[in-house]
Design a protein around this motif. Structure first.
Motif, short mmCIF file in Angstrom:
data_model
loop_
_atom_site.label_atom_id
_atom_site.label_comp_id
_atom_site.label_asym_id
_atom_site.label_seq_id
_atom_site.Cartn_x
_atom_site.Cartn_y
_atom_site.Cartn_z
N SER A 53 0.76 -1.13 -0.01
CA SER A 53 0.02 0.03 -0.07
C SER A 53 0.90 1.28 -0.07
O SER A 53 0.32 2.28 -0.29
N GLU A 55 3.20 3.81 -1.55
CA GLU A 55 3.04 4.32 -2.91
C GLU A 55 4.32 5.18 -3.07
O GLU A 55 4.24 5.99 -4.13
N LYS A 58 6.36 4.91 -6.25
CA LYS A 58 5.75 5.59 -7.59
C LYS A 58 5.61 6.87 -7.45
O LYS A 58 5.97 7.68 -8.79
N GLU A 59 5.65 7.68 -6.38
CA GLU A 59 5.88 9.21 -6.27
C GLU A 59 7.11 9.61 -6.72
O GLU A 59 7.25 10.48 -7.43
N ARG A 106 6.12 -4.97 -9.38
CA ARG A 106 6.18 -3.48 -9.10
C ARG A 106 7.26 -2.79 -9.70
O ARG A 106 7.24 -1.74 -10.08
#
Length: 205
Positions: A53, A55, A58-59, A106
């Motif tokens: 969960s 992130e 990704k940021e 991922r």
């Protein structure tokens, strides 16, 4: 003759393995197969080890995004595909299948973000145009490029994307961080052999 003997030994070994494990030999095909129970269990355990969960990565991967073409397929003069970002479409916004390590899945999703990014003041990168990144550093005299990707096709396209947003200020230096081909192989997409020779002569003078 020594090469022929080695080849014969390899062929004999392969025949012995095939006869000893006929079921295994039949299973070795390029078609996708469901995960084995052991693989599925091992990959499921990764979800217990890591917080999916979170992130933050990704940021990091999307921070500073400036622009990118809607699709990216790069070909050489003969029409051969050199780089195709659509090859990674299968991972975008998709859950990892039981056959894949979810952490590596991922990581592949994050690597699939491509385009021109601002890293910080005066430092920019083109990412996803190759297996490595091309970095641009602004100086008072022009731009320094750090690393040149693998192919002159991808390097040229990366430079064109950069210039489409940042203009035509001169490239004053190219730095190759180390001698892996994905860091120098595309240099002719940025600097021709003639330009390099002229620069060398200028330095000698």
């Amino acid at each position: 003759e020594p090469l022929m003997k080695k080849t014969a030994v390899c062929l004999l070994s392969a025949m012995m393995l095939t006869s000893a494990f006929p079921a295994m030999a039949e299973e070795l095909t390029p078609q996708a197969k469901p995960a084995t129970a052991a693989t599925e269990q091992t990959n499921a355990e990764v979800y217990q080890l890591l917080d999916f969960s979170d992130e933050q990565e990704k940021e990091f991967a999307t921070r500073g995004f400036i622009t990118a073409p809607e699709s990216l397929v790069l070909t050489d003069e003969a029409g051969n595909v050199i780089w195709n970002q659509s090859s990674y479409d299968f991972v975008r916004d998709a859950q990892a299948p039981a056959s894949a390590n979810p952490s590596l899945w991922r990581n592949t999703q994050l690597n699939a973000y491509y385009g021109l990014f601002k890293v910080t003041d005066d430092i920019y990168q083109v990412r996803g145009y190759d297996i490595s990144n091309m970095t641009f550093v602004r100086t008072e005299h022009g731009w320094i490029i750090m690393d040149c990707l693998t192919s002159n096709v991808t390097a040229k396209a990366a430079l064109e994307l950069f210039r489409s947003e940042m203009g035509d200020a001169p490239i004053v230096a190219i730095i190759i961080s180390h001698a892996h081909v994905d860091h120098y192989g595309g240099i002719e997409g940025i600097l021709s052999a003639e330009d390099a020779a002229d620069a060398s002569l200028t330095l000698e003078e």
